[in-house]
Design a protein around this motif. Structure first.
Motif, short mmCIF file in Angstrom:
data_model
loop_
_atom_site.label_atom_id
_atom_site.label_comp_id
_atom_site.label_asym_id
_atom_site.label_seq_id
_atom_site.Cartn_x
_atom_site.Cartn_y
_atom_site.Cartn_z
N ASN A 3 0.37 -1.24 -0.25
CA ASN A 3 -0.15 -0.20 -0.19
C ASN A 3 0.66 1.02 -0.21
O ASN A 3 1.90 1.35 0.52
CB ASN A 3 -0.83 0.24 1.31
N ARG A 13 -5.16 4.17 -7.93
CA ARG A 13 -4.75 2.66 -7.37
C ARG A 13 -7.06 2.53 -8.65
O ARG A 13 -6.70 1.12 -8.67
CB ARG A 13 -5.07 2.53 -6.23
N ALA A 39 0.62 4.48 -6.77
CA ALA A 39 0.22 3.46 -6.96
C ALA A 39 0.86 2.60 -7.24
O ALA A 39 0.68 0.94 -7.04
CB ALA A 39 -1.32 4.05 -6.89
N ASP A 43 2.23 -1.33 -5.93
CA ASP A 43 1.68 -2.58 -6.49
C ASP A 43 2.10 -3.78 -7.34
O ASP A 43 1.95 -4.70 -7.20
CB ASP A 43 0.11 -2.27 -6.95
#
Length: 306
Positions: A3, A13, A39, A43
């Motif tokens: 995160n 996201r 983001a 990820d």
């Protein structure tokens, strides 16, 4: 999947699935020249590559997270509730630089954070800690600078804000371990991206209307000439065999379509508002030089490459 530590306007996201769907079957190093909240990077958890941002305080933050995570966590634990009285042992416990009364702890920390744009000596670790503290206690988690480069977002209203984020800091530190971190113009990537690498551009968006400015995240802004430079760079990388994926606002569709990129429109909800009912959906484009037949399976991409 890790995160992100920071809230950041324009975060991707909600576009992750659409971005992964344009990824090539395989690639070498990963580069993100307009990093922001990162983001997609966090990820993806790339093994190596580079990230960059023109905001020096944001870049310093990620360097401190990468290199000094435990010291950063300890400094964050020393901060107090934003509504508390100012700390009388530190500067700006009574008035700010303009002589205006400081009424609570938050505004004192905001003044301390703004040492750099006023050419005052500052501690890099403290600046990084203050960035995260303000990010998690300011209004709507917004990062905004005035024309002088000073962070000027007012205090937010949170019942129990968590600004330490120790788990996220440690996880992000591990992901950044082998990543080069730059504070340059986005064109730096021309020097580091090689054939077979993947570059993801996420520029401040061209306004959808005269009142919809998405470029106020730093004092410099990102204008029409910058958008044109970005397109030229994307074309050059394409010619050099570098995989390119780019997101932007819907008004840029024709520009990238005419340049020969594969362009599609996606709807995305802006997530920088604390009230979910007031998060507007806007048209965004994703442009890429990765042809449909060259794209990987979204569910298996990480297993193939890492």
């Amino acid at each position: 999947m890790v995160n992100p530590v920071l809230k950041w306007a324009g975060g991707k996201r909600q576009l992750l699935d659409e971005l992964y769907a344009r990824f090539p079957t395989e690639f070498n190093h990963y580069h993100e020249p307009m990093f922001g909240g990162g983001a997609l990077f966090f990820d993806l958890e790339p093994a190596d590559g580079s990230i960059n941002d023109t905001n020096p305080r944001l870049v310093n933050f990620y360097k401190q997270v990468r290199d000094r995570p435990e010291e950063l966590i300890d400094r964050l634990k020393s901060f107090e509730d934003p509504e508390n009285e100012p700390n009388e042992d530190r500067e700006y416990h009574d008035t700010n630089r303009k002589g205006k009364e400081i009424k609570n702890y938050y505004y004192q920390q905001r003044e301390l954070f703004n040492r750099r744009p006023h050419d005052e000596p500052f501690d890099e670790l403290e600046e990084a800690a203050l960035l995260l503290y303000l990010n998690r206690t300011c209004y709507n988690g917004l990062y905004r600078e005035n024309q002088s480069g000073g962070f000027n977002v007012p205090i937010g209203r949170y019942s129990n804000p968590d600004w330490v984020r120790s788990e996220e800091i440690r996880a992000v530190s591990e992901v950044l371990e082998k990543t080069e971190i730059h504070n340059r113009d986005f064109e730096y990537v021309r020097e580091v991206a090689e054939e077979g690498d993947l570059v993801y551009f996420d520029p401040p968006y061209e306004p959808m209307s005269p009142t919809a400015y998405f470029t106020d995240y730093s004092a410099e802004g990102f204008g029409k000439e910058d958008q044109e430079r970005l397109l030229e760079l994307a074309q050059e990388l394409d010619e050099n065999g570098v995989h390119v994926i780019l997101s932007n606002s819907g008004v840029m569709f024709e520009m990238y379509d005419e340049a020969g990129f594969h362009v599609e429109t996606e709807g995305a909800t802006r997530a920088i508002n604390s009230d979910a009912d007031n998060r507007d959906e806007v048209d965004e484009i994703i442009a890429t030089n990765v042809a449909p037949e060259e794209r990987g399976d979204i569910g298996q991409l990480k297993l193939q490459n890492y």
